[in-house]
Enzyme design. Structure first.
Site, PDB file in Angstrom:
ATOM      1  N   GLY A  12       0.499  -0.844  -0.148  1.00 45.19           N
ATOM      2  CA  GLY A  12      -0.170  -0.408  -0.137  1.00 45.19           C
ATOM      3  C   GLY A  12       0.794   1.473   0.046  1.00 45.19           C
ATOM      4  CD  GLN A  17       3.391   6.050   3.216  1.00 43.88           C
ATOM      5  OE1 GLN A  17       2.155   5.261   1.953  1.00 43.88           O
ATOM      6  NE2 GLN A  17       4.290   5.484   3.509  1.00 43.88           N
ATOM      7  CG  LEU A  75       6.116   1.049   2.212  1.00 46.48           C
ATOM      8  CD1 LEU A  75       5.942   1.467   1.451  1.00 46.48           C
ATOM      9  CD2 LEU A  75       7.583   0.409   1.705  1.00 46.48           C
ATOM     10  CG  HIS A 116      -0.376   0.861   7.088  1.00 44.39           C
ATOM     11  ND1 HIS A 116       0.181   0.675   7.602  1.00 44.39           N
ATOM     12  CD2 HIS A 116       0.036   1.737   6.334  1.00 44.39           C
ATOM     13  CE1 HIS A 116       1.803   1.408   8.337  1.00 44.39           C
ATOM     14  NE2 HIS A 116       1.493   1.878   7.086  1.00 44.39           N
ATOM     15  CG  HIS A 120       0.215   6.443   5.443  1.00 40.29           C
ATOM     16  ND1 HIS A 120       1.345   7.115   6.245  1.00 40.29           N
ATOM     17  CD2 HIS A 120       0.816   5.817   5.267  1.00 40.29           C
ATOM     18  CE1 HIS A 120       2.543   6.372   6.365  1.00 40.29           C
ATOM     19  NE2 HIS A 120       1.879   5.258   5.953  1.00 40.29           N
TER      20      HIS A 120
END
Length: 172
Positions: A12, A17, A75, A116, A120
């Protein structure tokens, strides 16, 4: 974004990000990701393969109150994992990559990935939700916790089971 997610490699990715100020997530858990996951772990985590999904302006809703705890990484915090409690089942609505309305109701691992990634978009990382005593490098977690249930890990870390979740089990 899909290429970036795959190159990481990850299951994902949220636009923030990689510096994009968009409410956009991509996720997938292809069969090749599951090749190293035992059948027992697949069943325990309710981990199923699914093709690439794109959600623009996703709205996440939980279904029921059941929560499960597993190790989770990111990540954005590469090389570390921790125990995170998440809802077992969710539904997400939003637009697909073509602007069409879509709804997806999932449970287990896909529900964890969705929560998750939507986190973000709201400025939350898994480390904001983790059981802090469980925060570890992937190498140390592999060394010390592989083959142990989540309940056993909680006992080793002196984390009360009710804090860790009622339906927690195996590690990766």
């Amino acid at each position: 974004m899909i290429t970036t997610m795959r190159e990481a490699p990850g299951v994902g990715l949220a636009a923030p990000q990689i510096g994009l100020p968009l409410r956009l997530i991509v996720l997938e858990d292809r069969e090749e990701h599951l090749a190293k996951v035992s059948d027992a772990d697949r069943q325990l985590r309710e981990r199923i393969a699914f093709e690439t999904r794109v959600f623009v302006n996703p709205v996440l809703r939980t279904i029921g109150g059941e929560r499960v705890t597993f190790f989770e990484g990111c990540l954005s915090v590469e090389g570390y994992i921790a125990l995170v409690e998440r809802y077992r089942e969710v539904t997400v609505t939003g637009l697909d990559e073509h602007g069409a309305d879509q709804t997806w109701q999932v449970r287990g691992w896909p529900a964890r990935i969705l929560q998750h990634e939507v986190d973000h978009l709201n400025g939350t990382l898994y480390i904001d939700r983790m059981r802090s005593r469980s925060f570890s490098t992937v190498a140390n977690a592999t060394k010390f916790y592989t083959g142990k249930s989540i309940a056993e890990v909680c006992q080793l870390l002196e984390i009360a089971p009710e804090i860790a979740g009622q339906h927690a089990d195996e590690t990766s």
